[in-house]
Design a protein around this motif. Structure first.
Motif, mmCIF file in Angstrom:
data_model
loop_
_atom_site.group_PDB
_atom_site.id
_atom_site.type_symbol
_atom_site.label_atom_id
_atom_site.label_comp_id
_atom_site.label_asym_id
_atom_site.label_seq_id
_atom_site.Cartn_x
_atom_site.Cartn_y
_atom_site.Cartn_z
ATOM 1 N N ILE A 53 0.851 -1.189 0.000
ATOM 2 C CA ILE A 53 0.000 0.000 0.000
ATOM 3 C C ILE A 53 0.888 1.240 0.000
ATOM 4 O O ILE A 53 1.798 1.370 0.820
ATOM 5 C CB ILE A 53 -0.942 0.040 1.216
ATOM 6 N N ILE A 54 0.598 2.152 -0.923
ATOM 7 C CA ILE A 54 1.299 3.432 -0.972
ATOM 8 C C ILE A 54 0.392 4.462 -0.312
ATOM 9 O O ILE A 54 -0.733 4.690 -0.761
ATOM 10 C CB ILE A 54 1.624 3.836 -2.425
ATOM 11 N N GLY A 55 0.873 5.056 0.774
ATOM 12 C CA GLY A 55 0.069 5.997 1.542
ATOM 13 C C GLY A 55 0.585 7.415 1.438
ATOM 14 O O GLY A 55 1.789 7.653 1.295
ATOM 15 N N TYR A 56 -0.345 8.352 1.550
ATOM 16 C CA TYR A 56 -0.049 9.789 1.479
ATOM 17 C C TYR A 56 -0.670 10.425 2.706
ATOM 18 O O TYR A 56 -1.883 10.436 2.871
ATOM 19 C CB TYR A 56 -0.638 10.392 0.199
ATOM 20 N N GLY A 57 0.174 10.931 3.585
ATOM 21 C CA GLY A 57 -0.292 11.495 4.840
ATOM 22 C C GLY A 57 -0.634 10.397 5.833
ATOM 23 O O GLY A 57 -0.676 9.211 5.504
ATOM 24 N N ARG A 58 -0.828 10.824 7.064
ATOM 25 C CA ARG A 58 -1.167 9.889 8.141
ATOM 26 C C ARG A 58 -2.017 10.630 9.157
ATOM 27 O O ARG A 58 -1.986 11.847 9.235
ATOM 28 C CB ARG A 58 0.108 9.306 8.726
ATOM 29 N N PHE A 71 -2.678 5.592 10.995
ATOM 30 C CA PHE A 71 -2.987 4.971 9.716
ATOM 31 C C PHE A 71 -2.798 5.980 8.594
ATOM 32 O O PHE A 71 -2.771 7.186 8.836
ATOM 33 C CB PHE A 71 -4.412 4.410 9.710
ATOM 34 N N LEU A 72 -2.671 5.450 7.371
ATOM 35 C CA LEU A 72 -2.507 6.332 6.223
ATOM 36 C C LEU A 72 -3.766 7.165 6.026
ATOM 37 O O LEU A 72 -4.875 6.704 6.271
ATOM 38 C CB LEU A 72 -2.199 5.520 4.954
ATOM 39 N N ALA A 73 -3.591 8.399 5.564
ATOM 40 C CA ALA A 73 -4.725 9.289 5.351
ATOM 41 C C ALA A 73 -5.439 8.958 4.039
ATOM 42 O O ALA A 73 -6.660 9.026 3.957
ATOM 43 C CB ALA A 73 -4.266 10.745 5.358
ATOM 44 N N PRO A 140 -6.641 15.178 12.923
ATOM 45 C CA PRO A 140 -5.685 15.932 12.119
ATOM 46 C C PRO A 140 -4.875 15.034 11.198
ATOM 47 O O PRO A 140 -4.439 13.947 11.581
ATOM 48 C CB PRO A 140 -4.773 16.595 13.148
ATOM 49 N N VAL A 141 -4.679 15.492 9.966
ATOM 50 C CA VAL A 141 -3.884 14.771 8.969
ATOM 51 C C VAL A 141 -2.516 15.430 8.910
ATOM 52 O O VAL A 141 -2.402 16.647 8.838
ATOM 53 C CB VAL A 141 -4.575 14.812 7.584
ATOM 54 N N HIS A 142 -1.467 14.590 8.917
ATOM 55 C CA HIS A 142 -0.081 15.063 8.884
ATOM 56 C C HIS A 142 0.605 14.514 7.633
ATOM 57 O O HIS A 142 0.233 13.442 7.145
ATOM 58 C CB HIS A 142 0.661 14.609 10.137
ATOM 59 N N PRO A 143 1.650 15.200 7.163
ATOM 60 C CA PRO A 143 2.354 14.713 5.962
ATOM 61 C C PRO A 143 2.860 13.288 6.090
ATOM 62 O O PRO A 143 2.830 12.542 5.126
ATOM 63 C CB PRO A 143 3.498 15.692 5.791
ATOM 64 N N ALA A 144 3.348 12.868 7.221
ATOM 65 C CA ALA A 144 3.771 11.473 7.419
ATOM 66 C C ALA A 144 4.445 11.254 8.729
ATOM 67 O O ALA A 144 4.432 11.805 9.665
ATOM 68 C CB ALA A 144 4.703 10.994 6.346
#
Length: 144
Positions: A53-58, A71-73, A140-144
């Protein structure tokens, strides 16, 4: 508070290396296009979550039960059967966008697409943005 471990966790594996292993070639091409679309739409650099799985943000979640984790966003996985596109926490309020997307199937927080030619990439970008905004209302969503 209980904190159980998720089965899907971020890894240090290379996204580029993973993308170079995707088969068949048509699925690999779609995966590279999706990677570019997710990068542009989210503004986030991708990370591997688990082996595929390729995730963007967390985001960090904490449920009323006390369970919490990260978890991934948003993201995707080029699975053998279909491209799995993850919009967290689900698609409950996105019927208007989904009606314009094109040929797809739905899971709880997952969208299944056989090939990118079946959907409108601009509508997918809109869906990704809507999913991130919906998620941000909860956690809140964070870059990673």
């Amino acid at each position: 508070m209980p904190r159980s471990e998720n089965k899907t966790v971020p890894t240090k594996a290379s996204v580029a290396r993973f993308l170079s292993t995707v088969q068949p070639a048509s699925k690999a091409g779609d995966a590279k296009v999706l990677d570019a679309l997710f990068r542009e739409t989210t503004g986030f650099e991708p990370f591997m979550w688990g082996p595929s799985i390729i995730g963007y943000g967390r985001y960090h979640y904490r449920y009323k039960s006390g369970r919490e984790g990260d978890f991934l966003a948003t993201g995707f996985s080029p699975r053998k059967a279909a491209l799995s596109i993850y919009i967290m926490p689900g698609y409950a309020d996105f019927g208007d966008i989904l009606s314009r997307l094109g040929k797809h199937k739905l899971g709880k927080s997952c969208l299944y697409v056989n090939k990118l030619a079946d959907i409108d990439p601009d509508v997918l970008s809109e869906l990704i943005r809507a999913g991130l905004a919906d998620l941000e209302r909860l956690w809140p969503v964070h870059p990673a």
